[in-house]
Design a protein around this motif. Structure first.
Motif, PDB file in Angstrom:
ATOM      1  N   SER A  72      -4.413   6.855  -4.945  1.00  0.00           N
ATOM      2  CA  SER A  72      -4.955   5.506  -4.745  1.00  0.00           C
ATOM      3  C   SER A  72      -5.370   5.311  -3.293  1.00  0.00           C
ATOM      4  O   SER A  72      -4.721   5.799  -2.371  1.00  0.00           O
ATOM      5  CB  SER A  72      -3.905   4.454  -5.133  1.00  0.00           C
ATOM      6  N   GLU A  73      -6.469   4.598  -3.086  1.00  0.00           N
ATOM      7  CA  GLU A  73      -6.969   4.316  -1.741  1.00  0.00           C
ATOM      8  C   GLU A  73      -7.408   2.853  -1.685  1.00  0.00           C
ATOM      9  O   GLU A  73      -7.919   2.314  -2.663  1.00  0.00           O
ATOM     10  CB  GLU A  73      -8.153   5.226  -1.391  1.00  0.00           C
TER      11      GLU A  73
ATOM     12  N   ARG B  55       0.830  -1.209   0.000  1.00  0.00           N
ATOM     13  CA  ARG B  55       0.000   0.000   0.000  1.00  0.00           C
ATOM     14  C   ARG B  55       0.860   1.253   0.000  1.00  0.00           C
ATOM     15  O   ARG B  55       0.549   2.251  -0.670  1.00  0.00           O
ATOM     16  CB  ARG B  55      -0.921  -0.036   1.228  1.00  0.00           C
ATOM     17  N   PHE B  56       1.964   1.213   0.750  1.00  0.00           N
ATOM     18  CA  PHE B  56       2.853   2.373   0.804  1.00  0.00           C
ATOM     19  C   PHE B  56       3.466   2.643  -0.565  1.00  0.00           C
ATOM     20  O   PHE B  56       3.482   3.783  -1.050  1.00  0.00           O
ATOM     21  CB  PHE B  56       3.942   2.137   1.848  1.00  0.00           C
ATOM     22  N   VAL B  57       3.979   1.587  -1.181  1.00  0.00           N
ATOM     23  CA  VAL B  57       4.608   1.757  -2.494  1.00  0.00           C
ATOM     24  C   VAL B  57       3.587   2.177  -3.536  1.00  0.00           C
ATOM     25  O   VAL B  57       3.852   3.029  -4.405  1.00  0.00           O
ATOM     26  CB  VAL B  57       5.334   0.460  -2.902  1.00  0.00           C
ATOM     27  N   ASP B  58       2.366   1.599  -3.481  1.00  0.00           N
ATOM     28  CA  ASP B  58       1.303   2.011  -4.407  1.00  0.00           C
ATOM     29  C   ASP B  58       0.996   3.495  -4.256  1.00  0.00           C
ATOM     30  O   ASP B  58       0.703   4.189  -5.238  1.00  0.00           O
ATOM     31  CB  ASP B  58       0.031   1.207  -4.160  1.00  0.00           C
ATOM     32  N   GLY B  59       1.080   4.010  -3.001  1.00  0.00           N
ATOM     33  CA  GLY B  59       0.806   5.422  -2.759  1.00  0.00           C
ATOM     34  C   GLY B  59       1.856   6.329  -3.363  1.00  0.00           C
ATOM     35  O   GLY B  59       1.567   7.482  -3.696  1.00  0.00           O
ATOM     36  N   ILE B  60       3.095   5.819  -3.485  1.00  0.00           N
ATOM     37  CA  ILE B  60       4.140   6.614  -4.150  1.00  0.00           C
ATOM     38  C   ILE B  60       3.864   6.678  -5.652  1.00  0.00           C
ATOM     39  O   ILE B  60       3.966   7.739  -6.278  1.00  0.00           O
ATOM     40  CB  ILE B  60       5.527   5.990  -3.887  1.00  0.00           C
ATOM     41  N   GLN B  61       3.499   5.543  -6.223  1.00  0.00           N
ATOM     42  CA  GLN B  61       3.236   5.494  -7.663  1.00  0.00           C
ATOM     43  C   GLN B  61       1.990   6.287  -8.019  1.00  0.00           C
ATOM     44  O   GLN B  61       1.947   6.979  -9.041  1.00  0.00           O
ATOM     45  CB  GLN B  61       3.086   4.044  -8.105  1.00  0.00           C
ATOM     46  N   ASP B  62       0.937   6.198  -7.168  1.00  0.00           N
ATOM     47  CA  ASP B  62      -0.313   6.921  -7.430  1.00  0.00           C
ATOM     48  C   ASP B  62      -0.846   7.464  -6.113  1.00  0.00           C
ATOM     49  O   ASP B  62      -1.565   6.769  -5.380  1.00  0.00           O
ATOM     50  CB  ASP B  62      -1.338   6.001  -8.078  1.00  0.00           C
ATOM     51  N   PRO B  63      -0.480   8.715  -5.758  1.00  0.00           N
ATOM     52  CA  PRO B  63      -0.887   9.281  -4.463  1.00  0.00           C
ATOM     53  C   PRO B  63      -2.398   9.305  -4.249  1.00  0.00           C
ATOM     54  O   PRO B  63      -2.861   9.343  -3.106  1.00  0.00           O
ATOM     55  CB  PRO B  63      -0.327  10.709  -4.515  1.00  0.00           C
TER      56      PRO B  63
ATOM     57  N   ARG C  14      -7.297  -0.298   5.597  1.00  0.00           N
ATOM     58  CA  ARG C  14      -7.519   0.335   6.902  1.00  0.00           C
ATOM     59  C   ARG C  14      -8.268  -0.603   7.835  1.00  0.00           C
ATOM     60  O   ARG C  14      -7.953  -0.718   9.024  1.00  0.00           O
ATOM     61  CB  ARG C  14      -8.290   1.640   6.735  1.00  0.00           C
ATOM     62  N   ARG C  15      -9.276  -1.308   7.296  1.00  0.00           N
ATOM     63  CA  ARG C  15     -10.022  -2.256   8.131  1.00  0.00           C
ATOM     64  C   ARG C  15      -9.116  -3.351   8.676  1.00  0.00           C
ATOM     65  O   ARG C  15      -9.334  -3.859   9.776  1.00  0.00           O
ATOM     66  CB  ARG C  15     -11.183  -2.846   7.322  1.00  0.00           C
ATOM     67  N   LEU C  16      -8.096  -3.717   7.886  1.00  0.00           N
ATOM     68  CA  LEU C  16      -7.168  -4.746   8.333  1.00  0.00           C
ATOM     69  C   LEU C  16      -6.439  -4.312   9.595  1.00  0.00           C
ATOM     70  O   LEU C  16      -6.317  -5.082  10.561  1.00  0.00           O
ATOM     71  CB  LEU C  16      -6.158  -5.042   7.216  1.00  0.00           C
ATOM     72  N   TYR C  17      -5.980  -3.057   9.639  1.00  0.00           N
ATOM     73  CA  TYR C  17      -5.222  -2.593  10.812  1.00  0.00           C
ATOM     74  C   TYR C  17      -6.133  -2.350  12.008  1.00  0.00           C
ATOM     75  O   TYR C  17      -5.731  -2.542  13.147  1.00  0.00           O
ATOM     76  CB  TYR C  17      -4.407  -1.340  10.446  1.00  0.00           C
ATOM     77  N   VAL C  18      -7.375  -1.945  11.719  1.00  0.00           N
ATOM     78  CA  VAL C  18      -8.356  -1.849  12.804  1.00  0.00           C
ATOM     79  C   VAL C  18      -8.583  -3.228  13.408  1.00  0.00           C
ATOM     80  O   VAL C  18      -8.618  -3.398  14.635  1.00  0.00           O
ATOM     81  CB  VAL C  18      -9.686  -1.262  12.273  1.00  0.00           C
TER      82      VAL C  18
END
Length: 396
Positions: free
Chosen positions: A67-68, A57-65, A73-77
């Protein structure tokens, strides 16, 4: 999150993800004592998925800021919830996140340098990594808090249900034991009912606040449980005769009227409640002395006279005190007072005179009048007992 990082950086970091995932899992198992066990089964799988998802998810956010991934988020909750369900604090999980952030920073810097990215870009990368981990940590903190609130809410709901169940005398003891187990309430050897509140407080407890079962139980301490019924509440107290317990109860109630039933075995809880209710009613009527906590068993005579069918006491008084009804009201009051004092101090003219604040000769005169009215009744033990009960059944 990563809008100020070049999208090309994602291509340099992505090949490092599988090895980085394994390194983070190994470091967590080695450095976090709570996880110093084979990371397998549901927990191990969830942790591995969490690490892999976080990195991707972090790397995807660099490639496409823009992206959501709402599922991430539910996983970490859910990881935060799992920590509470596992009986752990969040310290271990947050430590694992910090370890992941440290290793990610080390491996990503190496990959970025190898791809020829400028130091300034790598500094921004560090800031992005730790901000990202802060966000994941916040999600898990939220999940932990949600699970704790829901679990505690269910526990308190079951304790309120148990408090209501104990008030019934038609419930199998096995049902009580089952609900006590679900509510996390260690079954005591003895329990006493405490009836709290009343018209003197309207629908409010001490301090003018509404009676609220969970807060009341917490104030009473000693693993008390409680349920509210209108303007009154019923609490159940394990070990009610412990040293200092009465003073603790009085301090917790802060002036709210309360009556305490006798300590009984759990299957007889309804018996304690019945006696506490009777004492509470008499206390509100002003028939029992004012006290921070009225103990029902300290007033058994009053409960016998007033706690059940009150018409019995009224009928008894009407029958055995009938001779006084033939007198004028003032004379009847004087002789009633004298009769009670004489029955309390039989044959003791001086003691009766001191109690009534009259001359001894006045006492002798009044006793002579009583003998004319009641005859040999004043010398019969059973009749004297009835007279004493009748006099005590009426307000002085």
């Amino acid at each position: 999150m990563s809008a100020d990082l070049p999208p090309s950086l994602a291509a340099a970091l992505r090949p490092a993800l599988p090895e980085l995932t394994d390194a983070i899992i190994a470091a967590i198992g080695a450095e976090v004592p709570a996880y110093a066990r084979p990371l397998e089964g549901p927990f191990g799988r969830a942790l591995r998925v969490g690490v892999r998802t976080a990195l991707a998810r972090f790397v995807d956010g660099i490639q496409d800021p823009a992206s959501e991934d709402p599922d991430a988020r539910r996983l970490y909750v859910e990881l935060g919830r799992a920590e509470f369900r596992g009986g752990r604090s969040l310290d271990a999980l947050l430590s694992a996140y910090r370890i992941g952030a440290r290793l990610a920073w080390e491996r990503f810097v190496a990959a970025g340098e190898a791809a020829g990215h400028e130091p300034a870009t790598l500094y921004r990368l560090a800031s992005a990594i730790f901000s990202y981990i802060d966000g994941i940590s916040a999600d898990s903190v939220e999940g932990f808090a949600q699970e704790r609130a829901e679990t505690e809410g269910e526990r308190q709901r079951r304790r309120r249900a148990l408090a209501r169940l104990l008030a019934r005398d038609d419930v199998p003891v096995e049902e009580v034991h089952d609900l006590a187990r679900l509510a996390g309430w260690a079954r005591p050897a003895a329990v006493a009912a405490l009836v709290i509140g009343g018209p003197a407080n309207g629908d409010a407890a001490a301090g003018g606040e509404p009676l609220e079962a969970d807060r009341l139980a917490s104030r009473l301490g000693g693993d008390a449980i409680a349920a509210v019924d209108g303007s009154t509440a019923v609490a159940w107290l394990p070990d009610p005769e412990a040293p200092g317990r009465r003073a603790q109860l009085a301090a917790a109630l802060e002036g709210t009227p309360a009556a305490l039933g006798p300590a009984v075995a759990l299957p007889r809880a309804a018996h304690s409640l019945a006696r506490a209710r009777a004492a509470h009613a008499l206390m509100l009527e002003g028939r029992l002395p004012d006290a921070p906590v009225v103990a029902a068993d300290d007033h058994l005579c009053e409960l016998m006279l007033h706690g059940g069918d009150t018409t019995l006491a009224a009928d008894l008084a009407a029958r055995v005190l009938a001779p006084l009804g033939e007198l004028r009201p003032k004379a009847a009051v004087r002789l009633r007072e004298t009769l009670r004092a004489w029955l309390d101090h039989p044959g003791q003219v001086q003691a009766v005179a001191e109690r009534l604040h009259v001359h001894p000769q006045t006492v002798r005169y009044r006793v002579a009048q009583l003998r004319e009215l009641f005859g040999d009744t004043l010398d019969d033990p059973d009749a004297r007992f009835e007279l004493a009960l009748a006099l005590r059944s009426q307000p002085e």
